[in-house]
Design a protein around this motif. Structure first.
Motif, PDB file in Angstrom:
ATOM      1  N   ASN A 224       0.839  -1.198   0.000  1.00  0.00           N
ATOM      2  CA  ASN A 224       0.000   0.000   0.000  1.00  0.00           C
ATOM      3  C   ASN A 224       0.882   1.258   0.000  1.00  0.00           C
ATOM      4  O   ASN A 224       0.604   2.238  -0.709  1.00  0.00           O
ATOM      5  CB  ASN A 224      -0.915  -0.036   1.231  1.00  0.00           C
ATOM      6  N   HIS A 230      -2.525   4.147  -6.963  1.00  0.00           N
ATOM      7  CA  HIS A 230      -3.855   4.340  -6.389  1.00  0.00           C
ATOM      8  C   HIS A 230      -4.134   5.799  -5.999  1.00  0.00           C
ATOM      9  O   HIS A 230      -5.254   6.120  -5.605  1.00  0.00           O
ATOM     10  CB  HIS A 230      -4.098   3.365  -5.211  1.00  0.00           C
ATOM     11  N   HIS A 235      -6.767   8.562  -3.023  1.00  0.00           N
ATOM     12  CA  HIS A 235      -6.483   9.889  -2.421  1.00  0.00           C
ATOM     13  C   HIS A 235      -6.894  10.982  -3.400  1.00  0.00           C
ATOM     14  O   HIS A 235      -6.159  11.923  -3.685  1.00  0.00           O
ATOM     15  CB  HIS A 235      -4.996  10.007  -2.081  1.00  0.00           C
ATOM     16  N   ASP A 356      -5.846   5.067   3.200  1.00  0.00           N
ATOM     17  CA  ASP A 356      -5.013   3.871   3.000  1.00  0.00           C
ATOM     18  C   ASP A 356      -5.510   2.701   3.840  1.00  0.00           C
ATOM     19  O   ASP A 356      -5.542   1.562   3.376  1.00  0.00           O
ATOM     20  CB  ASP A 356      -3.549   4.189   3.341  1.00  0.00           C
TER      21      ASP A 356
HETATM   22 FE   LIG Z   1      -1.940   5.592  -0.323  1.00  0.00          FE
END
Ligand SMILES: [Fe+2]
Ligand code: FES
Length: 405
Positions: A224, A230, A235, A356
């Motif tokens: 992650n 991502h 985000h 996250d």
């Molecule tokens: Fe992240």
């Protein structure tokens, strides 16, 4: 391509059947598959990681049980502190000359822990039957024991076995076995990226929950962390990290056992003082740009997050026999009080963490579902995650990666 091409591996006499290794992660992101989901849930794979990868790694010491950094607890000469590393009791001590030493926190007589809390003293006295050790870990006596009464006493194994220990800035590094890397060489690119940062001004700021057990295999946390891909989703703008940084400037740089992510701040006021980071982070075409953060992953399981306000440390320790659990260590050091106070507004610390954590919980469910195939990587955009998976595979096979070309 680094680490030798696959042909090179075969050429070096890799064990027959290595090509069928169910955990193999190939060197080319375009063709490699992720580690299999079972590598995140299988106790046998975790045991293998502990016996290979973690046994040969330099590891960042986690926070102490009282939330303090180990470096603060052993700042004074002849101070010592117990620290748990991967479920094992260790003892770190600063000797009278100022050097750090580390030992098992286990008495050589009948295995009581030597220290249960930080303390200070010339000798260490075991609380169970009084065996004494000097600052170098040598057994220097115990009532009831003498060479006359107990032939051969003390044997070499009656002394404490020194463990490898090192330090940089406020961080202490420990190794359970013989590490595969030289500590200074490993940290050199990290140090270079921050030349000019006054590390000695970093002040620890415990604020609760520095050590806690969380869901998910340690690698899910590291993956992650390395997941740049991502950012526009997890985000997302408006209001997310994707807004706070100039995403077009986002870079992942891979080193031997370490990876750096960084980007320019969208608002230069949120960026580093240029004197605190290396000159290579200046943009000659746009000299007003400022670096938002330097996010360093120290393989396998620590992240150093340098912001204009200071440093946050994440340590993801596997919990032996519990592949789905991680002992999360979290510490902050403040460099600039006003910026620290604004860390959630300007550097989006709490929001990004929460996003996250939520994403990771979903991935954890998928990994454990029995329904997940091995994944693939988007070349370029996921070179960081690919690197992480490959490092794990190389390490459990007993090799470490060389710097990428
Ligand atoms: Fe992240
Ligand atoms: S266990 Fe330490 S003196 Fe006996």
């Amino acid at each position: 391509m680094h680490e030798g091409a696959e042909g090179g591996e075969a050429g070096r006499g890799v064990a027959p059947g290595a090509g069928d290794d169910p955990h193999r992660v190939g060197p080319d992101p375009a063709t490699a598959e992720t580690l299999p989901p079972a590598a995140f849930t299988d106790p046998a794979f975790l045991a293998r990681e502990l016996a290979t990868l973690f046994a040969r790694a330099w590891l960042v010491a986690p926070p102490l049980a009282d939330g303090r950094p180990l470096s603060d607890a052993v700042a004074a000469p002849e101070a010592h502190a117990p620290v748990d590393l991967l479920g094992r009791p260790l003892l770190v001590r600063r000797d009278a000359e100022g050097a750090l030493r580390a030992f098992p926190n286990v008495c050589t007589h009948a295995w009581h822990t030597l220290a249960q809390a930080p303390g200070r003293g010339r000798t260490l006295l075991c609380p169970q039957h009084g065996r004494a050790f000097d600052g170098a870990g040598r057994c220097v006596g115990q009532r009831g024991f003498s060479p006359e009464a107990v032939p051969g006493f003390p044997r070499p194994c009656d002394h404490l076995t020194p463990l490898r220990v090192g330090a940089w800035g406020p961080l202490v590094f420990l190794a359970l076995g013989a590490p595969g890397r030289d500590l200074d060489a490993w940290l050199a690119p990290v140090r270079a990226s921050l030349e000019g940062l006054p590390l000695e001004r970093l002040t620890a700021r415990p604020h609760g929950a520095e050590v806690r057990e969380v869901e998910g295999n340690w690698k899910l946390h590291a993956w992650n962390y390395m997941d740049t891909f991502h950012i526009p989703f997890i985000h997302r703008a408006p209001g997310g990290l994707a807004d706070a940084v100039d995403l077009t400037s986002y870079r992942t740089e891979l080193f031997d056992g370490a990876a750096l992510q960084w980007a320019y701040a969208r608002d230069p006021a949120d960026g580093f003082d240029p004197a605190h980071v290396h000159a290579r982070f200046r943009d000659p075409a746009r000299p007003g740009r400022r670096v938002f953060a330097l996010w360093w992953l120290l393989f396998p399981n620590a992240a150093l997050n340098f912001y204009p306000w200071g440093l946050s440390l994440n340590v993801w320790e596997p919990v032996p026999d519990r592949p789905d659990r991680t002992r999360f260590g979290w510490l902050h050091w403040v460099l600039d009080e006003a910026k620290w106070a604004a860390r959630d507004d300007r550097w989006l610390s709490a929001k990004t963490d929460a996003e996250d954590v939520a994403a990771l919980a979903q991935v954890r469910r998928g990994a454990a579902s029995g329904l997940a195939p091995r994944g693939r990587f988007a070349p370029g955009a996921e070179d960081g995650p690919h690197w992480l998976h490959r490092q794990v595979w190389l390490a459990v096979r007993g090799r470490t990666g060389a710097p990428p070309a």
